[in-house]
Scaffold this motif. Structure first.
Motif, PDB file in Angstrom:
ATOM      1  N   ALA A 115     -20.106  42.827   5.009  1.00 41.01           N
ATOM      2  CA  ALA A 115     -21.146  43.669   4.421  1.00 41.01           C
ATOM      3  C   ALA A 115     -21.338  43.375   2.942  1.00 41.01           C
ATOM      4  O   ALA A 115     -22.426  43.576   2.395  1.00 41.01           O
ATOM      5  CB  ALA A 115     -20.784  45.139   4.625  1.00 41.01           C
ATOM      6  N   ALA A 116     -20.282  42.890   2.287  1.00 44.91           N
ATOM      7  CA  ALA A 116     -20.362  42.537   0.864  1.00 44.91           C
ATOM      8  C   ALA A 116     -20.782  41.089   0.648  1.00 44.91           C
ATOM      9  O   ALA A 116     -20.783  40.606  -0.490  1.00 44.91           O
ATOM     10  CB  ALA A 116     -19.008  42.787   0.198  1.00 44.91           C
ATOM     11  N   GLY A 117     -21.116  40.388   1.734  1.00 44.26           N
ATOM     12  CA  GLY A 117     -21.548  39.007   1.624  1.00 44.26           C
ATOM     13  C   GLY A 117     -20.418  38.022   1.379  1.00 44.26           C
ATOM     14  O   GLY A 117     -20.655  36.933   0.842  1.00 44.26           O
ATOM     15  N   MET A 118     -19.206  38.375   1.787  1.00 49.75           N
ATOM     16  CA  MET A 118     -18.044  37.525   1.548  1.00 49.75           C
ATOM     17  C   MET A 118     -17.549  36.958   2.876  1.00 49.75           C
ATOM     18  O   MET A 118     -17.362  37.694   3.860  1.00 49.75           O
ATOM     19  CB  MET A 118     -16.927  38.327   0.868  1.00 49.75           C
ATOM     20  N   GLU A 119     -17.325  35.665   2.906  1.00 47.62           N
ATOM     21  CA  GLU A 119     -16.813  35.024   4.110  1.00 47.62           C
ATOM     22  C   GLU A 119     -15.330  35.363   4.294  1.00 47.62           C
ATOM     23  O   GLU A 119     -14.597  35.556   3.326  1.00 47.62           O
ATOM     24  CB  GLU A 119     -16.988  33.509   4.024  1.00 47.62           C
ATOM     25  N   SER A 120     -14.912  35.408   5.552  1.00 51.34           N
ATOM     26  CA  SER A 120     -13.514  35.691   5.832  1.00 51.34           C
ATOM     27  C   SER A 120     -13.093  34.979   7.109  1.00 51.34           C
ATOM     28  O   SER A 120     -13.932  34.466   7.864  1.00 51.34           O
ATOM     29  CB  SER A 120     -13.270  37.201   5.964  1.00 51.34           C
ATOM     30  N   ALA A 121     -11.798  34.970   7.348  1.00 53.77           N
ATOM     31  CA  ALA A 121     -11.236  34.343   8.541  1.00 53.77           C
ATOM     32  C   ALA A 121     -10.067  35.201   9.004  1.00 53.77           C
ATOM     33  O   ALA A 121      -9.694  36.179   8.356  1.00 53.77           O
ATOM     34  CB  ALA A 121     -10.779  32.915   8.228  1.00 53.77           C
ATOM     35  N   GLU A 122      -9.491  34.824  10.136  1.00 56.66           N
ATOM     36  CA  GLU A 122      -8.334  35.558  10.636  1.00 56.66           C
ATOM     37  C   GLU A 122      -7.259  34.580  11.085  1.00 56.66           C
ATOM     38  O   GLU A 122      -7.545  33.438  11.442  1.00 56.66           O
ATOM     39  CB  GLU A 122      -8.731  36.496  11.765  1.00 56.66           C
ATOM     40  N   ASP A 123      -6.029  35.050  11.058  1.00 61.90           N
ATOM     41  CA  ASP A 123      -4.883  34.230  11.430  1.00 61.90           C
ATOM     42  C   ASP A 123      -3.973  35.056  12.342  1.00 61.90           C
ATOM     43  O   ASP A 123      -3.338  36.001  11.880  1.00 61.90           O
ATOM     44  CB  ASP A 123      -4.121  33.790  10.177  1.00 61.90           C
ATOM     45  N   PRO A 124      -3.907  34.708  13.631  1.00 64.86           N
ATOM     46  CA  PRO A 124      -3.072  35.473  14.554  1.00 64.86           C
ATOM     47  C   PRO A 124      -1.593  35.122  14.482  1.00 64.86           C
ATOM     48  O   PRO A 124      -0.777  35.766  15.152  1.00 64.86           O
ATOM     49  CB  PRO A 124      -3.655  35.105  15.918  1.00 64.86           C
ATOM     50  N   ARG A 125      -1.247  34.117  13.679  1.00 63.14           N
ATOM     51  CA  ARG A 125       0.147  33.665  13.625  1.00 63.14           C
ATOM     52  C   ARG A 125       0.867  34.054  12.344  1.00 63.14           C
ATOM     53  O   ARG A 125       2.089  33.911  12.253  1.00 63.14           O
ATOM     54  CB  ARG A 125       0.210  32.131  13.780  1.00 63.14           C
ATOM     55  N   ARG A 126       0.145  34.528  11.366  1.00 62.03           N
ATOM     56  CA  ARG A 126       0.764  34.828  10.078  1.00 62.03           C
ATOM     57  C   ARG A 126       1.796  35.939  10.214  1.00 62.03           C
ATOM     58  O   ARG A 126       1.535  37.000  10.768  1.00 62.03           O
ATOM     59  CB  ARG A 126      -0.300  35.247   9.064  1.00 62.03           C
ATOM     60  N   GLY A 127       3.006  35.685   9.645  1.00 60.79           N
ATOM     61  CA  GLY A 127       4.076  36.671   9.678  1.00 60.79           C
ATOM     62  C   GLY A 127       4.299  37.309   8.322  1.00 60.79           C
ATOM     63  O   GLY A 127       3.640  36.977   7.331  1.00 60.79           O
ATOM     64  N   PHE A 128       5.256  38.221   8.269  1.00 57.19           N
ATOM     65  CA  PHE A 128       5.572  38.952   7.047  1.00 57.19           C
ATOM     66  C   PHE A 128       6.367  38.067   6.083  1.00 57.19           C
ATOM     67  O   PHE A 128       7.498  37.674   6.375  1.00 57.19           O
ATOM     68  CB  PHE A 128       6.402  40.196   7.362  1.00 57.19           C
ATOM     69  N   ASP A 129       5.797  37.754   4.922  1.00 55.50           N
ATOM     70  CA  ASP A 129       6.525  37.053   3.872  1.00 55.50           C
ATOM     71  C   ASP A 129       7.297  38.067   3.042  1.00 55.50           C
ATOM     72  O   ASP A 129       7.107  39.276   3.187  1.00 55.50           O
ATOM     73  CB  ASP A 129       5.568  36.240   3.003  1.00 55.50           C
ATOM     74  N   HIS A 130       8.160  37.581   2.130  1.00 61.30           N
ATOM     75  CA  HIS A 130       9.019  38.539   1.434  1.00 61.30           C
ATOM     76  C   HIS A 130       8.249  39.399   0.431  1.00 61.30           C
ATOM     77  O   HIS A 130       8.707  40.476   0.066  1.00 61.30           O
ATOM     78  CB  HIS A 130      10.211  37.836   0.769  1.00 61.30           C
TER      79      HIS A 130
END
Length: 283
Positions: A115-130
């Motif tokens: 809605a703000a005109g910003m491109e985005s993506a998704e990552d189903p594999r990303r885990g919790f970093d420290h």
């Protein structure tokens, strides 16, 4: 498993504050000797939930340990772990923080960015970093709050990251806690050196003056020009751990910031900030 709709993040009764936290060095809460160095940070992280108006429905973490070509959200229902540190005791590579993910919140974030005109993506594999699991494990050790991570954009453009935060403002009214996780000082060669103490303090003083500015316009202008601060590039040779503050500043809207606390560890000041109305924690 049935996924909740994005509407499940609407209709919250109150607005959440937003935070930038200095998350410390590596997996310090699990390392004897390091944990004692960060005693002030540990105490503050454990007390933070008392400052929130309610238990959040979910937490969105903008972590200084994840960057991508486009703003990217984690979509795993059960995120894995990212042991993104080196040279620590073997047991720190077996730490588990089993909070669930929140695909519905990830979808809501992408909706707001679109809605703000910003491109985005998704990552189903990303885990919790420290940068994510350290503060979250201290704040919510029961791991019962869903957590979604949002990457920085690899350009590190401060103005663009402020705009990112501005797009996320509605989440504050939808029961979502927004946290930027980084450090106010992040020079790996400078940690532990006495000569770094005045550099870290002077740079943090600039940041504090910026976040406590009376208007969002003044605050954001100072943050966009952070390289003009005393010792800026000595404090941040690369600004990956600073950019999450820009996102938080955008999400703060018109709320004036304040220092939450400052810890002194490894000879440098590490500050955390909050924006918005909070409940003072009980003693």
């Amino acid at each position: 498993m049935t996924r909740p709709s994005t509407d499940s993040y609407a209709d919250s009764a109150t607005r959440f504050p937003v935070y930038f936290v200095s998350h410390g060095g590596g997996p310090w809460p699990w390392v004897d000797g390091m944990r004692e160095q960060f005693a002030r940070t540990e105490q503050a992280f454990r007390q933070m939930p008392q400052r929130f108006p309610a238990k959040p429905k979910a937490v969105l973490v903008i972590t200084g340990h994840w960057e991508a070509e486009a703003f990217t959200v984690s979509t795993a229902e059960h995120p894995s772990m990212e042991y993104d540190y080196y040279g620590f005791p073997e047991h720190t590579y077996r730490i588990q923080y089993r909070a669930p993910g929140a695909p519905a919140l990830a979808a809501r974030v992408r909706e707001l960015l679109g809605a703000a005109g910003m491109e985005s993506a998704e990552d189903p594999r990303r885990g919790f970093d420290h940068g994510t699991f350290v503060p979250m494990a201290l704040m919510y050790p029961e791991a019962d709050i869903p957590v979604v991570m949002l990457s920085m954009k690899s350009s590190y453009d401060p103005a663009e990251h402020i705009r990112l935060g501005q797009a996320l403002v509605p989440l504050r009214d939808e029961g979502v806690l927004i946290i930027g996780s980084g450090l106010t000082y992040h020079n790996m060669r400078g940690f532990g050196r006495p000569t770094s103490t005045p550099v870290a303090s002077a740079f943090e003083a600039y940041l504090n003056d910026a976040i406590t500015a009376p208007t969002a316009a003044v605050r954001n202008e100072r943050l966009v020009h952070w390289e003009a601060a005393p010792g800026a590039r000595l404090a941040h040779p690369q600004e990956d751990h600073l950019i999450p503050l820009m996102v938080v500043a955008g999400a703060a809207g018109d709320d004036v910031g304040r220092r939450l606390f400052v810890d002194q560890a490894m000879n440098v000041a590490m500050a955390s900030y909050e924006f918005g109305t909070v409940a003072e924690p009980s003693e």
